[in-house]
Write a protein that holds these residues in place. Structure first.
Motif, mmCIF file in Angstrom:
data_model
loop_
_atom_site.group_PDB
_atom_site.id
_atom_site.type_symbol
_atom_site.label_atom_id
_atom_site.label_comp_id
_atom_site.label_asym_id
_atom_site.label_seq_id
_atom_site.Cartn_x
_atom_site.Cartn_y
_atom_site.Cartn_z
ATOM 1 N N CYS A 69 -5.027 7.640 5.490
ATOM 2 C CA CYS A 69 -4.074 7.263 6.543
ATOM 3 C C CYS A 69 -4.809 7.268 7.879
ATOM 4 C CB CYS A 69 -2.904 8.249 6.576
ATOM 5 S SG CYS A 69 -1.918 8.279 5.068
ATOM 6 N N TYR B 179 -5.383 12.339 3.721
ATOM 7 C CA TYR B 179 -6.537 11.710 3.065
ATOM 8 C C TYR B 179 -6.677 12.344 1.695
ATOM 9 C CZ TYR B 179 -11.504 11.194 1.789
ATOM 10 O OH TYR B 179 -12.692 10.943 1.124
ATOM 11 N N GLN C 103 0.953 7.053 8.249
ATOM 12 C CA GLN C 103 1.110 6.297 7.001
ATOM 13 C C GLN C 103 1.351 4.810 7.261
ATOM 14 O OE1 GLN C 103 3.991 7.794 4.219
ATOM 15 N NE2 GLN C 103 3.213 9.893 4.274
ATOM 16 N N GLU D 119 0.033 3.975 -3.610
ATOM 17 C CA GLU D 119 -1.023 4.981 -3.533
ATOM 18 C C GLU D 119 -0.606 6.182 -2.681
ATOM 19 O OE1 GLU D 119 -2.854 1.274 -1.454
ATOM 20 O OE2 GLU D 119 -1.208 1.691 -2.846
ATOM 21 N N VAL D 120 0.206 5.934 -1.651
ATOM 22 C CA VAL D 120 0.707 7.029 -0.818
ATOM 23 C C VAL D 120 1.663 7.906 -1.625
ATOM 24 C CG1 VAL D 120 2.112 7.584 1.208
ATOM 25 C CG2 VAL D 120 0.373 5.786 1.354
ATOM 26 N N VAL E 196 -2.932 2.257 6.559
ATOM 27 C CA VAL E 196 -3.580 2.858 5.395
ATOM 28 C C VAL E 196 -4.801 2.040 4.984
ATOM 29 C CG1 VAL E 196 -3.310 3.352 2.930
ATOM 30 C CG2 VAL E 196 -1.485 3.967 4.525
ATOM 31 N N VAL F 17 -7.896 7.296 -0.380
ATOM 32 C CA VAL F 17 -6.720 6.812 0.333
ATOM 33 C C VAL F 17 -6.703 7.520 1.673
ATOM 34 C CG1 VAL F 17 -4.209 6.554 0.330
ATOM 35 C CG2 VAL F 17 -5.470 6.496 -1.845
ATOM 36 N N CYS G 199 0.826 -1.216 0.000
ATOM 37 C CA CYS G 199 0.000 0.000 0.000
ATOM 38 C C CYS G 199 0.862 1.268 0.000
ATOM 39 C CB CYS G 199 -0.980 0.008 1.183
ATOM 40 S SG CYS G 199 -2.139 -1.382 1.184
ATOM 41 N N SER H 294 -7.671 2.035 1.744
ATOM 42 C CA SER H 294 -8.036 2.592 0.445
ATOM 43 C C SER H 294 -9.248 1.853 -0.094
ATOM 44 C CB SER H 294 -6.888 2.456 -0.561
ATOM 45 O OG SER H 294 -5.737 3.145 -0.127
#
Length: 444
Positions: free
Chosen positions: A393, A379, A413, A275-276, A416, A391, A272, A418
């Protein structure tokens, strides 16, 4: 096709199997109540005949007034998955901006996607199940079981779990995932499960957190011409996969982890992360003036998700910065967020989905909350007529002890969540299913 209709223990069932069958019986009851309350959906779905065809069991014995019906509502965001006993209390409508669907977004047409491999893999998986396992696993394609997913660990799921399967059966399940997902998508599912196991071991609770508490359900009968699909559902990992001919709808999908990185058997396993990185790359590509439009809050709450589990009908107005206000480079960054998720499907499915998103890029909005530094919790929501991505956190949760955090402290973080959805009524492929029942001669 088998249908879940009994909670009685058979002579060869274990107590756990009997318990799951009893739970299945309760779920059937809820489906009957649900479909008895479908007055609003009749108008939405195209008439009483169509709704009757879509109903899992249109002959309900329960009082329809016992359950509220129909009207779309925002409801809770459901980012934490809702309580373990949560069920459905309204007809499916889909995510909208104002309670009204945008028409003509989704049509039955040829896409060129190769669905034969996933059909073959699903048939092989079903053939590998025992009769009892198959009875617990297979539902009708229009079953409300599609909607009964959750990302929390304590949720009472339906279907057959990995823990119930032998090695050969597990391999057939893995082959089904491999036929539907890209290498990155398959790797992501495996890493989420590995971290769930390792984190459970770290806190001494593998009864709740392990790599086998993930459940399979198959909706309909795998077919090259008729609608069907499958669901893979467990803690921090939910994949809904609908197939109609060469069309695929892979939503809702939930991807998450706590922690997002962990040392396992001498290897650092990270998940994940794409996406961050993509989210931060986008927000930091904006000018100060653009960030003033996109950022709704400089602080991040412990949970911001709007359309997690049991929020199929969430109503959320467009907010943030609109795609037509972005430069070409910034639009590429925006698509990077989208591709972090579409890329978890097979390449041909991802290509079709991304093309749909591109058509509506001018009408795509991005909303941000939280910091913009490399390690900041945030977010981000990407919202268009054809895709919804969040997404989020989260604050440290029940696995906080696995990475030295304190449960309920500030968002991070390292935890997470999503979710990916298809707005305007096509989650679970429901709009395509509706059109199929309306237009196919053998359903008229």
């Amino acid at each position: 096709m088998t249908e879940l209709d009994s909670g009685e223990q058979t002579a060869h069932e274990t107590p756990s199997e009997a318990g799951r069958r009893a739970h299945a019986s309760r779920r059937n009851f809820m489906r009957k109540v649900f479909f008895a309350s479908g007055a609003t959906a009749v108008a939405t779905m195209g008439g009483a005949g169509t709704w009757a065809a879509l109903a899992d069991d249109a002959t309900a014995s329960a009082d329809p007034s016992a359950v509220p019906s129909g009207a779309p509502s925002g409801g809770p965001g459901g980012g934490a998955g809702g309580p373990g006993n949560q069920s459905i209390t309204e007809d499916f409508f889909g995510l909208t901006t104002d309670g009204k669907r945008v028409d003509d977004l989704f049509t039955i047409h040829s896409t060129g996607v190769k669905t034969a491999p996933v059909i073959a893999a699903a048939n092989a998986f079903l053939a590998g199940l025992s009769d009892t396992q198959k009875t617990s696993t297979q539902f009708t394609v229009h079953s409300t079981e599609w909607r009964l997913w959750s990302n929390i660990d304590s949720y009472a799921r339906q279907g057959v779990s990995l823990a119930d399967l032998g090695d050969d059966q597990k391999a057939l399940g893995t082959a089904l995932l491999k036929s539907a997902l890209s290498a990155d998508g398959l790797e992501t599912t495996e890493k989420i499960r590995r971290i769930n196991q390792a984190a459970g071991e770290a806190i001494g609770n593998t009864a709740s957190f392990n790599e086998d508490a993930y459940y399979w359900t198959v909706m309909g009968t795998p077919s090259a011409t008729e609608p069907w699909g499958f669901q893979f559902d467990g803690h921090h990992l939910v994949v809904n996969y609908f197939v109609l001919g060469d069309q695929v709808v892979m939503s809702p999908c939930f991807w998450g982890s706590e922690p997002t990185s962990m040392e396992i058997d001498g290897e650092t396993v990270t998940v994940c992360h794409e996406e961050v990185v993509a989210g931060l790359a986008f927000i930091n590509s904006l000018s100060a003036a653009q960030q003033a439009v996109a950022v709704e809050s400089s602080t991040k709450s412990n949970e911001s998700m709007k359309a997690g589990a049991f929020s199929d009908n969430a109503v959320q107005a467009y907010t943030g910065i609109r795609g037509d206000a972005l430069t070409a480079a910034q639009r590429t960054r925006l698509l990077g967020i989208v591709q972090a998720f579409t890329g978890r499907a097979k390449a041909d499915v991802a290509k079709v989905t991304l093309a749909e998103v591109r058509k509506h890029l001018d009408d795509t909005y991005v909303t941000w909350a939280g910091g913009t530094g490399d390690d900041d919790a945030f977010y981000v929501r990407v919202h268009s007529p054809v895709i919804w991505i969040e997404v989020d956190c989260q604050a440290p949760g029940p696995l906080a002890g696995a990475y030295g955090a304190t449960q309920g402290s500030g968002a991070t973080q390292k935890h997470v969540h999503s979710v990916v959805r298809t707005p305007n009524g096509n989650d679970y492929g429901k709009e395509l299913l509706r059109q199929h029942y309306l237009t196919s001669p053998h359903h008229r």
